[in-house]
Design a protein around this motif. Structure first.
Motif, short mmCIF file in Angstrom:
data_model
loop_
_atom_site.label_atom_id
_atom_site.label_comp_id
_atom_site.label_asym_id
_atom_site.label_seq_id
_atom_site.Cartn_x
_atom_site.Cartn_y
_atom_site.Cartn_z
N THR A 132 0.81 -1.14 -0.02
CA THR A 132 -0.04 0.06 -0.14
C THR A 132 1.03 1.28 0.12
N GLY A 133 0.23 2.38 -0.41
CA GLY A 133 1.07 3.60 -0.23
C GLY A 133 2.05 3.80 -1.48
N VAL A 134 2.01 3.09 -2.38
CA VAL A 134 2.63 3.02 -3.75
C VAL A 134 1.73 3.28 -4.99
N THR A 135 2.05 4.17 -5.82
CA THR A 135 1.45 4.41 -7.03
C THR A 135 2.42 3.94 -8.27
N PRO B 49 -6.78 2.96 -3.47
CA PRO B 49 -8.07 3.06 -3.64
C PRO B 49 -8.51 3.60 -4.86
N ALA B 50 -9.68 3.42 -5.20
CA ALA B 50 -10.57 3.95 -6.64
C ALA B 50 -10.30 5.17 -6.90
N GLY B 51 -9.93 5.47 -7.94
CA GLY B 51 -9.59 6.97 -8.71
C GLY B 51 -8.10 7.00 -8.62
N THR B 52 -7.26 6.15 -8.28
CA THR B 52 -5.85 6.17 -8.11
C THR B 52 -5.26 6.03 -9.55
N THR B 53 -4.06 7.24 -10.11
CA THR B 53 -3.65 6.61 -11.12
C THR B 53 -2.30 5.87 -10.93
N VAL B 54 -2.25 4.88 -11.66
CA VAL B 54 -1.01 4.37 -11.20
C VAL B 54 0.10 4.40 -12.43
N THR B 55 1.40 4.49 -12.19
CA THR B 55 2.23 4.74 -13.26
C THR B 55 3.21 3.64 -13.34
N TRP B 56 3.43 3.02 -14.51
CA TRP B 56 4.59 1.89 -14.71
C TRP B 56 5.60 2.73 -15.29
N ALA B 57 6.86 2.53 -14.86
CA ALA B 57 8.01 3.22 -15.23
C ALA B 57 8.90 1.88 -16.05
N PHE B 58 9.29 2.26 -16.92
CA PHE B 58 10.05 1.15 -17.92
C PHE B 58 11.59 1.62 -17.75
N LYS B 59 12.35 0.70 -16.98
CA LYS B 59 13.80 1.14 -16.71
C LYS B 59 14.72 -0.14 -16.63
N ASP B 60 14.67 -0.92 -18.01
CA ASP B 60 15.18 -2.11 -18.14
C ASP B 60 16.41 -2.08 -19.04
N GLY B 61 16.88 -0.81 -19.16
CA GLY B 61 17.85 -0.79 -20.25
C GLY B 61 17.41 -1.24 -21.74
N ALA C 128 0.77 5.20 -17.53
CA ALA C 128 -0.17 5.47 -16.55
C ALA C 128 -1.52 5.00 -17.00
N HIS C 129 -2.38 4.52 -15.99
CA HIS C 129 -3.77 4.13 -16.03
C HIS C 129 -4.62 4.40 -14.55
N THR C 130 -5.65 5.02 -14.75
CA THR C 130 -6.47 5.35 -13.58
C THR C 130 -7.42 4.30 -13.40
N PHE C 131 -7.60 3.61 -12.02
CA PHE C 131 -8.43 2.59 -11.65
C PHE C 131 -9.56 3.33 -11.05
N ASP C 132 -10.62 3.18 -11.53
CA ASP C 132 -12.05 3.84 -11.22
C ASP C 132 -12.96 2.96 -10.37
#
Ligand SMILES: [Cu+2]
Length: 124
Positions: free
Chosen positions: A40-43, A60-72, A95-99
């Motif tokens: 928890t506490g990570v987006t 929680p619902a409404g949060t935008t989660v961001t994926w960072a691509f950092k694999d060279g 990024a994707h927002t989970f509603d």
């Protein structure tokens, strides 16, 4: 005669495909987000070393989660039912927002066993 000989090959191909699908669902260490407790506490999730980290998060619902691509030079993507990051990429973010509350498993289509999960709870 051709038909008779082809059938076992087709059966073998189907069996192999099934085995691969089942293998992708395995809970091997480090591989998947299917079994680990969500953080928890990570987006932001990082795609690095052929894994998602954290592999499972809870927001929680409404949060935008961001994926960072950092694999060279190794490209990854994020694919789930309902959303996709598109072409595998080596850098940048998606990024994707989970509603809606629910559990959203996702995977990288490039690497077997590279999976993650977003658990969305009702908004605060
Ligand atoms: Cu990948």
């Amino acid at each position: 005669m051709i038909g008779v000989r082809r059938l076992p090959l087709l059966t073998a191909a189907l069996a192999l495909g099934t085995a691969l699908v089942l293998a992708g669902c395995g809970g091997d260490e480090g591989g998947g987000g299917a079994d680990v407790a969500p953080v928890t506490g990570v987006t932001q999730v990082t795609a690095k070393d052929n894994r998602f980290s954290p592999a499972a998060i809870q927001v929680p619902a409404g949060t935008t989660v961001t994926w960072a691509f950092k694999d060279g030079f190794v490209p990854h993507d994020v694919v789930a039912d309902g959303f996709t990051s598109g072409e595998p990429r080596r850098k940048g973010t998606f990024a994707h927002t989970f509603d809606r509350p629910g559990t959203y498993p996702y995977r990288c289509t490039v690497h077997d066993g590279m999976t993650g999960r977003v658990v969305v709870t009702a908004a605060g």
